[in-house]
Design a protein around this motif. Sequence first.
Motif, PDB file in Angstrom:
ATOM      1  N   GLU A 133       7.237  17.203  -1.745  1.00  0.00           N
ATOM      2  CA  GLU A 133       7.065  16.399  -2.968  1.00  0.00           C
ATOM      3  C   GLU A 133       8.397  16.056  -3.627  1.00  0.00           C
ATOM      4  OE1 GLU A 133       4.769  18.564  -1.924  1.00  0.00           O
ATOM      5  OE2 GLU A 133       3.434  16.852  -1.651  1.00  0.00           O
ATOM      6  N   GLU A 134       9.358  16.997  -3.561  1.00  0.00           N
ATOM      7  CA  GLU A 134      10.601  16.684  -4.260  1.00  0.00           C
ATOM      8  C   GLU A 134      11.399  15.567  -3.574  1.00  0.00           C
ATOM      9  OE1 GLU A 134      13.809  19.925  -3.857  1.00  0.00           O
ATOM     10  OE2 GLU A 134      11.965  20.991  -3.394  1.00  0.00           O
ATOM     11  N   PHE A 135      11.020  15.236  -2.360  1.00  0.00           N
ATOM     12  CA  PHE A 135      11.714  14.146  -1.672  1.00  0.00           C
ATOM     13  C   PHE A 135      10.900  12.854  -1.649  1.00  0.00           C
ATOM     14  CE2 PHE A 135      13.011  18.132   0.440  1.00  0.00           C
ATOM     15  CZ  PHE A 135      14.312  18.162  -0.023  1.00  0.00           C
ATOM     16  N   ARG A 151      16.232  17.758   6.725  1.00  0.00           N
ATOM     17  CA  ARG A 151      16.863  16.448   6.904  1.00  0.00           C
ATOM     18  C   ARG A 151      16.763  15.615   5.631  1.00  0.00           C
ATOM     19  NH1 ARG A 151      14.215  14.725  12.677  1.00  0.00           N
ATOM     20  NH2 ARG A 151      15.751  15.666  14.107  1.00  0.00           N
ATOM     21  N   LEU A 152      15.615  15.696   4.952  1.00  0.00           N
ATOM     22  CA  LEU A 152      15.443  14.935   3.707  1.00  0.00           C
ATOM     23  C   LEU A 152      16.391  15.449   2.627  1.00  0.00           C
ATOM     24  CD1 LEU A 152      11.559  14.646   3.690  1.00  0.00           C
ATOM     25  CD2 LEU A 152      13.166  12.753   3.986  1.00  0.00           C
ATOM     26  N   PHE A 153      16.577  16.758   2.605  1.00  0.00           N
ATOM     27  CA  PHE A 153      17.528  17.367   1.666  1.00  0.00           C
ATOM     28  C   PHE A 153      18.934  16.818   1.925  1.00  0.00           C
ATOM     29  CE2 PHE A 153      20.689  20.645   0.734  1.00  0.00           C
ATOM     30  CZ  PHE A 153      20.339  21.088  -0.535  1.00  0.00           C
ATOM     31  N   LEU A 154      19.317  16.792   3.197  1.00  0.00           N
ATOM     32  CA  LEU A 154      20.662  16.305   3.551  1.00  0.00           C
ATOM     33  C   LEU A 154      20.798  14.814   3.264  1.00  0.00           C
ATOM     34  CD1 LEU A 154      21.089  18.355   6.832  1.00  0.00           C
ATOM     35  CD2 LEU A 154      22.234  18.760   4.649  1.00  0.00           C
ATOM     36  N   ARG A 155      19.727  14.080   3.485  1.00  0.00           N
ATOM     37  CA  ARG A 155      19.751  12.653   3.184  1.00  0.00           C
ATOM     38  C   ARG A 155      19.976  12.431   1.681  1.00  0.00           C
ATOM     39  NH1 ARG A 155      15.169   8.144   2.920  1.00  0.00           N
ATOM     40  NH2 ARG A 155      14.322   9.745   1.556  1.00  0.00           N
ATOM     41  N   ASP A 207       0.842  -1.192   0.000  1.00  0.00           N
ATOM     42  CA  ASP A 207       0.000   0.000   0.000  1.00  0.00           C
ATOM     43  C   ASP A 207       0.880   1.246   0.000  1.00  0.00           C
ATOM     44  OD1 ASP A 207      -1.769   2.018   0.322  1.00  0.00           O
ATOM     45  OD2 ASP A 207      -2.760   1.197   2.092  1.00  0.00           O
ATOM     46  N   HIS A 208       1.082   1.766  -1.210  1.00  0.00           N
ATOM     47  CA  HIS A 208       1.988   2.900  -1.362  1.00  0.00           C
ATOM     48  C   HIS A 208       1.488   4.141  -0.620  1.00  0.00           C
ATOM     49  CE1 HIS A 208       5.411   4.805  -3.139  1.00  0.00           C
ATOM     50  NE2 HIS A 208       4.686   5.754  -3.693  1.00  0.00           N
ATOM     51  N   GLU A 209       0.186   4.333  -0.569  1.00  0.00           N
ATOM     52  CA  GLU A 209      -0.365   5.500   0.133  1.00  0.00           C
ATOM     53  C   GLU A 209       0.040   5.533   1.602  1.00  0.00           C
ATOM     54  OE1 GLU A 209      -1.906   8.230  -1.017  1.00  0.00           O
ATOM     55  OE2 GLU A 209      -1.306   7.330  -2.914  1.00  0.00           O
ATOM     56  N   LYS A 210       0.049   4.355   2.209  1.00  0.00           N
ATOM     57  CA  LYS A 210       0.466   4.264   3.617  1.00  0.00           C
ATOM     58  C   LYS A 210       1.909   4.722   3.767  1.00  0.00           C
ATOM     59  CE  LYS A 210      -2.339   1.714   6.605  1.00  0.00           C
ATOM     60  NZ  LYS A 210      -3.017   0.462   6.262  1.00  0.00           N
ATOM     61  N   CYS A 211       2.747   4.319   2.810  1.00  0.00           N
ATOM     62  CA  CYS A 211       4.159   4.697   2.850  1.00  0.00           C
ATOM     63  C   CYS A 211       4.305   6.216   2.761  1.00  0.00           C
ATOM     64  CB  CYS A 211       4.928   4.050   1.701  1.00  0.00           C
ATOM     65  SG  CYS A 211       4.871   2.269   1.734  1.00  0.00           S
ATOM     66  N   LEU A 212       3.551   6.812   1.852  1.00  0.00           N
ATOM     67  CA  LEU A 212       3.642   8.258   1.669  1.00  0.00           C
ATOM     68  C   LEU A 212       3.177   9.004   2.919  1.00  0.00           C
ATOM     69  CD1 LEU A 212       2.443   8.748  -2.017  1.00  0.00           C
ATOM     70  CD2 LEU A 212       4.754   8.526  -1.127  1.00  0.00           C
ATOM     71  N   LYS A 213       2.144   8.481   3.543  1.00  0.00           N
ATOM     72  CA  LYS A 213       1.630   9.084   4.770  1.00  0.00           C
ATOM     73  C   LYS A 213       2.699   9.004   5.869  1.00  0.00           C
ATOM     74  CE  LYS A 213      -2.246   8.725   7.919  1.00  0.00           C
ATOM     75  NZ  LYS A 213      -3.095   7.699   8.535  1.00  0.00           N
TER      76      LYS A 213
END
Lengths: 82, 203
Positions: free
Chosen positions: B108-110, B189-193, A7-13
């Motif tokens: 979104e970019e990460f 942090r995501l940028f640095l990652r 479930d990709h949505e869960k990952c994004l959340k």
Amino acid sequence: MNNEPHDHEKCLKLFRKLSEYIDRELDDASCREVEHHICQCEPCQACLETLKKTIELCKNMDDQPVPAAFSSKLRGLIRSVT
Amino acid sequence: MIKNPVTRQIKDNDGELIRAINDGKIDKFQDLVKRYEHRLYNFGLKMCGNVQDAEDMVQDTFLNVFRYLKDFRYETKFKNWMYRIATSTCIKKRRKSKFAPDRELSLEEFLPKDESEFNTELPFWAAQPLDKLLNAELAGHLKNAVVDLPEKYRVVFVLRDIEGFSTVETAEILNLSAANIKVRLHRARLFLRDQLKEYFKDE
Ligand SMILES: [Zn+2]
């Protein structure tokens, strides 16, 4: 790779909450939700571990010593105003 | 309004020293310099990215602290108050220099765009112990990455993850909401990652 439906949505959340999770700033319910998902999702585990390692590396960067010449200049300046 | 002075007391390791200075022992200001020049200098290095600006920032911060110390109300920790001055000194300094305008980092970019971009395997570097990983080259790379962060994210990252202030303290120092601090910190942090992933991609 496992073949379970993913479930990709869960990952994004979860992705949005990772820092708060690492910093222990989530409430108990959200925290359990994250843990429940992560223990069965390898991509999210990798995501969490790389983020944790990033933070750990940043927190352990060496400090630089204050240049001696600047330090004595600063003290001189403070002496002149105090 | 009657305020109970007891409830307004906060635990502050610098309180005694600050009171002494404000009571007229002005020469004790040197103790304050001794106590904080190292931390402020390193804060300046990460915020400004070069020695000259870091030194200027430390000097201007101490001069401003000296100038305004009489107005310090002991309602917050002295250190937090001082970092507020240091932070605005850094930001003013950068405004004057010819830096590119701050860009926004969107979540979104990460975000992994679809499942195929989701890496299942843990990259080797994330599993390495710190002492195996952190050498001078990587530290240099990381420092550059921090300086490359747009300022509004960098200042939050440095206060939270390098200087060790809490979310609430950082919000107070920057006059932002705690929610805003969390959002900016996560993106920083995501940028640095991403910078680290890039650094390790050929290994
Ligand atoms: Zn997941």
